[in-house]
Enzyme design. Sequence first.
Site, PDB file in Angstrom:
ATOM      1  N   SER A   1       0.732  -1.286  -0.041  1.00 50.09           N
ATOM      2  CA  SER A   1      -0.073  -0.080   0.054  1.00 50.09           C
ATOM      3  C   SER A   1       0.852   1.398  -0.063  1.00 50.09           C
ATOM      4  O   SER A   1       1.924   1.248   0.510  1.00 50.09           O
ATOM      5  CB  SER A   1      -0.908   0.169   1.227  1.00 50.09           C
ATOM      6  N   LYS A   2       0.296   2.342  -0.581  1.00 47.38           N
ATOM      7  CA  LYS A   2       0.846   3.647  -0.529  1.00 47.38           C
ATOM      8  C   LYS A   2       1.324   4.083   0.607  1.00 47.38           C
ATOM      9  O   LYS A   2       2.521   4.900   0.700  1.00 47.38           O
ATOM     10  CB  LYS A   2      -0.176   4.634  -1.207  1.00 47.38           C
ATOM     11  N   ARG A   3       0.846   3.860   1.747  1.00 48.49           N
ATOM     12  CA  ARG A   3       1.522   4.478   2.999  1.00 48.49           C
ATOM     13  C   ARG A   3       2.638   4.399   3.434  1.00 48.49           C
ATOM     14  O   ARG A   3       3.345   4.708   4.004  1.00 48.49           O
ATOM     15  CB  ARG A   3       0.227   4.208   3.979  1.00 48.49           C
TER      16      ARG A   3
ATOM     17  N   GLY B   1       5.418   3.859   1.351  1.00 46.60           N
ATOM     18  CA  GLY B   1       6.341   4.150   0.374  1.00 46.60           C
ATOM     19  C   GLY B   1       5.834   4.085  -0.953  1.00 46.60           C
ATOM     20  O   GLY B   1       4.828   3.832  -1.286  1.00 46.60           O
TER      21      GLY B   1
END
Length: 432
Positions: free
Chosen positions: A202-204, A206
């Site tokens: 997931s984006k959170r 990195g």
Amino acid sequence: MTMHVRVRFAPSPTGTLHIGSARTALFNWLYARHTQGTLVLRIEDTDQKRSDPKFLDDILESLRWLGIQPDEGPIHQSRRLELYRAKAEGLLKSGRAQRQEGAVVMPIEPRVISFTDVIHGRIDTDATLLKDIVLIKSDGTPTYNFACVVDDADMRITHIIRGDDHIANTPKQIILYEALGAAPPLFAHIPLIVDEARARLSKRKGATSVLEFRDEGFLSEGIVNFLTLLGWSPKDNREIIPVEETIRLFDVKDVKKTAAQFNAEKLTWVNAQQIKRLTPERLLALLLPRLQAKGWVTAQTNQAWLLQLARVFQGRLHTLAEIETLADFCFTDDFSYQAQAVEKHLRKNGTVKELALLKERLASAPAFDAQTVETATRGLVAELGKPAGELIHPARVAITGREVSPGLFEVMALLGRDKTLLRLERAIRSLT
Ligand code: GLU
């Protein structure tokens, strides 16, 4: 006669190209190249509300950057709506499908649907658990399942290589192939990529999109090598594989069926190895935009010197972006000195005197290439009768401001005699 392999990559332009989708694209491309087959790029953009041209640009740029060249396409589903409607018409006429509140729907008969996945083996699904299949929505656009099957049949796709989040769609798609009178292709569902905690990437945590990795300084060769090893291996424990060789060895049936774990440390290591494999010319070309953005390099900067710089740092870089922090001392005298390096290596009894001696030796060295500089320095070390590090470490801190740098003699040669002497002088003065 062997079958001509036709595979496709079918992204929806509803987001940037995720690293997991890039792996799907890569495995399709590798398989096409391995079999001398054909890769079709199909843009699944019938959902006009969620599709955005900026995401399409991102996907095309990502594929181009990775070197994944389709042989056919991009073919846009949004330009083929007539085809889907005509196929739905046909199914209405033959009685297989029905109109329901403006939509076209196909009921599913109770039975067991089986297919043998290239990676997962046999998968049986009880069709009574499936809902009726919507073919055309009431707004006139096709559903994913219908457009996908119409196109895969029309494009004579032989192997569907896609993420295993689509396994659940496959029984419905097999029913649709039968209804359309087409033979289903082979399915190879590749496992998703999970993060270090085995959760979906997931984006959170990195970068997740291909161009984010590019902007962080990863090479396309590094990303391709790393993704290649996520679920596949050349069977001999090699980790650094040129893509030409992967093409020679890759077969989709060898992809492992367990989730592939993303490991940022491994990516960084693979990338460093791939940086080492570049020619200095190519490395310099890749570093230049970053050096220019820093204001360190202009059109006037000496090219031969820049090439020397690329060579000196080549073995040190894990990402291209690291040059921005590691090489400041090459471009400006106004760099900072690491406090702990100064403490550890410069503030020692005798250091000032030794640096002064080194300065003298280097001032009178017959030339200033790395080898001559090394000979001069080691000569002094021998005379002082001390371990080499006791002279080399302080000199490194004086010249680069850091405890760790590329080889000191290469660095001195890169900076040249005048700068090297000035920095030694500056350190000597600040310590006395
Ligand atoms: N557009 C679909 C996706 O991006 C394609 C799935 C498929 O390959 O069939 O997930």
